[in-house]
Design an enzyme around this catalytic site. Structure first.
Site, mmCIF file in Angstrom:
data_model
loop_
_atom_site.group_PDB
_atom_site.id
_atom_site.type_symbol
_atom_site.label_atom_id
_atom_site.label_comp_id
_atom_site.label_asym_id
_atom_site.label_seq_id
_atom_site.Cartn_x
_atom_site.Cartn_y
_atom_site.Cartn_z
ATOM 1 N N ASP A 20 0.782 -1.250 0.000
ATOM 2 C CA ASP A 20 0.000 0.000 0.000
ATOM 3 C C ASP A 20 0.809 1.294 0.000
ATOM 4 O O ASP A 20 0.273 2.347 -0.321
ATOM 5 C CB ASP A 20 -0.903 0.042 1.239
ATOM 6 C CG ASP A 20 -2.035 -0.969 1.175
ATOM 7 O OD1 ASP A 20 -2.360 -1.404 0.060
ATOM 8 O OD2 ASP A 20 -2.580 -1.316 2.229
ATOM 9 N N TRP B 28 -15.188 -2.333 13.665
ATOM 10 C CA TRP B 28 -15.091 -2.757 12.264
ATOM 11 C C TRP B 28 -15.811 -4.107 12.227
ATOM 12 O O TRP B 28 -15.378 -5.045 12.929
ATOM 13 C CB TRP B 28 -13.653 -3.036 11.886
ATOM 14 C CG TRP B 28 -12.677 -1.962 11.508
ATOM 15 C CD1 TRP B 28 -11.885 -1.992 10.392
ATOM 16 C CD2 TRP B 28 -12.292 -0.770 12.213
ATOM 17 N NE1 TRP B 28 -11.054 -0.877 10.373
ATOM 18 C CE2 TRP B 28 -11.286 -0.119 11.465
ATOM 19 C CE3 TRP B 28 -12.718 -0.166 13.409
ATOM 20 C CZ2 TRP B 28 -10.692 1.087 11.868
ATOM 21 C CZ3 TRP B 28 -12.118 1.025 13.809
ATOM 22 C CH2 TRP B 28 -11.141 1.630 13.039
ATOM 23 N N TYR C 173 -16.415 -6.946 9.777
ATOM 24 C CA TYR C 173 -16.076 -7.440 8.449
ATOM 25 C C TYR C 173 -16.456 -8.914 8.336
ATOM 26 O O TYR C 173 -15.888 -9.774 9.013
ATOM 27 C CB TYR C 173 -14.568 -7.259 8.185
ATOM 28 C CG TYR C 173 -14.138 -5.831 7.893
ATOM 29 C CD1 TYR C 173 -15.060 -4.782 7.852
ATOM 30 C CD2 TYR C 173 -12.799 -5.527 7.633
ATOM 31 C CE1 TYR C 173 -14.660 -3.477 7.574
ATOM 32 C CE2 TYR C 173 -12.390 -4.222 7.350
ATOM 33 C CZ TYR C 173 -13.333 -3.208 7.320
ATOM 34 O OH TYR C 173 -12.938 -1.920 7.037
ATOM 35 N N LYS D 5 -18.119 0.243 11.523
ATOM 36 C CA LYS D 5 -17.515 0.518 10.223
ATOM 37 C C LYS D 5 -17.759 -0.711 9.367
ATOM 38 O O LYS D 5 -17.371 -1.824 9.732
ATOM 39 C CB LYS D 5 -16.025 0.767 10.423
ATOM 40 C CG LYS D 5 -15.268 0.985 9.146
ATOM 41 C CD LYS D 5 -13.843 1.429 9.430
ATOM 42 C CE LYS D 5 -13.011 1.316 8.176
ATOM 43 N NZ LYS D 5 -11.643 1.747 8.365
ATOM 44 N N ILE D 6 -18.450 -0.512 8.238
ATOM 45 C CA ILE D 6 -18.757 -1.640 7.367
ATOM 46 C C ILE D 6 -18.293 -1.357 5.938
ATOM 47 O O ILE D 6 -18.006 -0.214 5.592
ATOM 48 C CB ILE D 6 -20.279 -1.973 7.355
ATOM 49 C CG1 ILE D 6 -21.115 -0.747 6.928
ATOM 50 C CG2 ILE D 6 -20.736 -2.497 8.704
ATOM 51 C CD1 ILE D 6 -22.585 -1.067 6.662
ATOM 52 N N LYS D 7 -18.255 -2.396 5.135
ATOM 53 C CA LYS D 7 -17.929 -2.233 3.723
ATOM 54 C C LYS D 7 -19.230 -2.027 2.951
ATOM 55 O O LYS D 7 -20.259 -2.602 3.306
ATOM 56 C CB LYS D 7 -17.185 -3.463 3.206
ATOM 57 C CG LYS D 7 -15.872 -3.669 3.952
ATOM 58 C CD LYS D 7 -14.885 -4.508 3.188
ATOM 59 C CE LYS D 7 -13.629 -4.671 4.029
ATOM 60 N NZ LYS D 7 -12.465 -5.062 3.277
ATOM 61 N N GLY E 100 -13.323 2.977 3.166
ATOM 62 C CA GLY E 100 -12.958 3.512 1.851
ATOM 63 C C GLY E 100 -12.806 2.414 0.813
ATOM 64 O O GLY E 100 -13.289 2.526 -0.308
ATOM 65 N N GLY E 101 -12.116 1.356 1.198
ATOM 66 C CA GLY E 101 -11.899 0.238 0.274
ATOM 67 C C GLY E 101 -10.691 0.442 -0.613
ATOM 68 O O GLY E 101 -9.978 1.439 -0.500
ATOM 69 N N GLY F 87 -8.842 5.270 4.102
ATOM 70 C CA GLY F 87 -7.389 5.154 4.176
ATOM 71 C C GLY F 87 -6.755 5.379 2.830
ATOM 72 O O GLY F 87 -6.559 6.517 2.388
ATOM 73 N N ARG F 88 -6.522 4.268 2.119
ATOM 74 C CA ARG F 88 -5.759 4.314 0.871
ATOM 75 C C ARG F 88 -6.253 5.334 -0.133
ATOM 76 O O ARG F 88 -5.458 6.021 -0.765
ATOM 77 C CB ARG F 88 -5.760 2.915 0.219
ATOM 78 C CG ARG F 88 -4.969 1.904 1.004
ATOM 79 C CD ARG F 88 -5.309 0.500 0.608
ATOM 80 N NE ARG F 88 -6.644 0.112 1.025
ATOM 81 C CZ ARG F 88 -7.201 -1.051 0.771
ATOM 82 N NH1 ARG F 88 -6.539 -1.939 0.066
ATOM 83 N NH2 ARG F 88 -8.400 -1.352 1.207
HETATM 84 P P1 FBP Z 1 -9.078 1.535 3.376
HETATM 85 O O1 FBP Z 1 -9.891 2.795 3.260
HETATM 86 O O2 FBP Z 1 -7.659 1.760 2.929
HETATM 87 O O3 FBP Z 1 -9.744 0.368 2.703
HETATM 88 O O4 FBP Z 1 -8.992 1.197 4.917
HETATM 89 C C1 FBP Z 1 -10.091 0.702 5.621
HETATM 90 C C2 FBP Z 1 -9.700 -0.511 6.434
HETATM 91 O O5 FBP Z 1 -10.755 -0.923 7.266
HETATM 92 C C3 FBP Z 1 -8.439 -0.304 7.264
HETATM 93 O O6 FBP Z 1 -8.713 0.209 8.524
HETATM 94 C C4 FBP Z 1 -7.859 -1.687 7.281
HETATM 95 O O7 FBP Z 1 -6.483 -1.703 7.348
HETATM 96 C C5 FBP Z 1 -8.259 -2.260 5.962
HETATM 97 O O8 FBP Z 1 -9.426 -1.599 5.556
HETATM 98 C C6 FBP Z 1 -8.449 -3.744 6.070
HETATM 99 O O9 FBP Z 1 -9.101 -4.203 4.952
HETATM 100 P P2 FBP Z 1 -9.069 -5.738 4.580
HETATM 101 O O10 FBP Z 1 -9.277 -6.499 5.868
HETATM 102 O O11 FBP Z 1 -10.192 -5.895 3.633
HETATM 103 O O12 FBP Z 1 -7.738 -5.990 3.990
#
Ligand code: FBP
Length: 251
Positions: free
Chosen positions: A30, A143, A145, A176-178, A202-203, A229-230
């Site tokens: 990243d 989070w 996930y 925090k969700i996707k 953000g994803g 993040g990214r």
């Molecule tokens: P991004 O916006 O860069 O996707 O970050 C969100 C996040 O939740 C970070 O806090 C975490 O490092 C990352 O996504 C983990 O994503 P994954 O478990 O899908 O690799």
């Protein structure tokens, strides 16, 4: 216990800067020469006046004076894992609530992988953390996930709303969700979260236009904002993009 979100929201909304990817994905996946430096991220958060910056304990400790100087609320992620681990998803506690408070955290973060064969372990660990954090008046961002053999899509309507509901049922203050890109599904997920607030991750790096459209969907669906993040700190013009996102969130 009810805790205040005042320190990590502005007019009930929020934009958080997430930077735990060094642990979750590794630096070569990243980071570039600029954003590998935590000070670069702190500077974005400070100039962009974010509602919080998310770090693991190590960065929170080593860059503590810079974080304090920035006056951006510190959110410490209490658990995490590396991408090198290939087993059924699990992230264990790496920092205590006490340590987070001593480092100046205004909120804490924790990840639960629902659907993993280890989910009960994370839920149980989270319960202890939550009890302590809430007793000290610290809000929790969870989070949620979905991950594991039983999960086909982590952003289907059913799974997204399940993730939200888990946050409410477990007592998180913000989850925090996707987001999978369907605004109606997100609306249902926000409704399912009840009084627990929702922020969206953000994803992976996306086109700026797609991120702004997503921001608009998210706010319209009733979520309070984003934890990005990214997409922000990989952008060559992070301040311009931050302003565009903020304009949509606080319209
Ligand atoms: P991004 O916006 O860069 O996707 O970050 C969100 C996040 O939740 C970070 O806090 C975490 O490092 C990352 O996504 C983990 O994503 P994954 O478990 O899908 O690799």
């Amino acid at each position: 216990m009810k805790v205040s979100l005042n320190k990590i929201t502005k007019k009930g909304k929020a934009l958080y800067l997430a930077y735990d990817q060094g642990l979750e994905h590794g630096p070569s996946t990243d980071f570039n020469d600029k954003n590998v430096d935590p000070n670069y991220i702190i500077n974005i958060a400070q100039k962009g006046k974010f509602q919080g910056i998310v770090f693991q304990k190590g960065i929170a400790e080593k860059y503590n004076s810079e974080i304090k100087k920035s006056k951006i609320p510190l959110i410490i992620k209490l658990n995490g894992k590396t991408s090198l681990y290939k087993g059924e998803a699990i992230a264990r506690q790496l920092c205590t609530v006490k340590e987070a408070i001593s480092l100046g955290a205004k909120a804490i973060g924790y990840t639960i992988y629902i659907g993993s064969s280890h989910e009960s372990l994370m839920m149980h660990e989270f319960e202890k953390i939550e009890e302590e954090a809430h007793a000290k008046g610290l809000p929790i961002i969870l989070w949620v996930y979905p991950r594991g053999k039983g999960i086909k899509s982590d952003t289907s309507k059913e799974i997204m709303s399940y993730a939200s509901r888990v946050g409410l049922e477990l007592g998180a203050d913000i989850i925090k969700i996707k987001y999978g890109g369907n605004p109606d599904d997100l609306k249902w997920a926000v409704k399912s979260a009840g009084k627990t607030k929702v922020v969206v991750a953000g994803g992976p790096p996306a086109l700026e236009s797609a991120l702004l459209k997503q921001t608009s969907d998210i706010i319209k669906a009733g979520a309070i904002g984003l934890a990005v993040g990214r997409n922000l700190w990989q952008n060559p013009k992070p301040f311009d993009l931050t302003k565009k996102i903020q304009k949509i969130i606080w319209k």
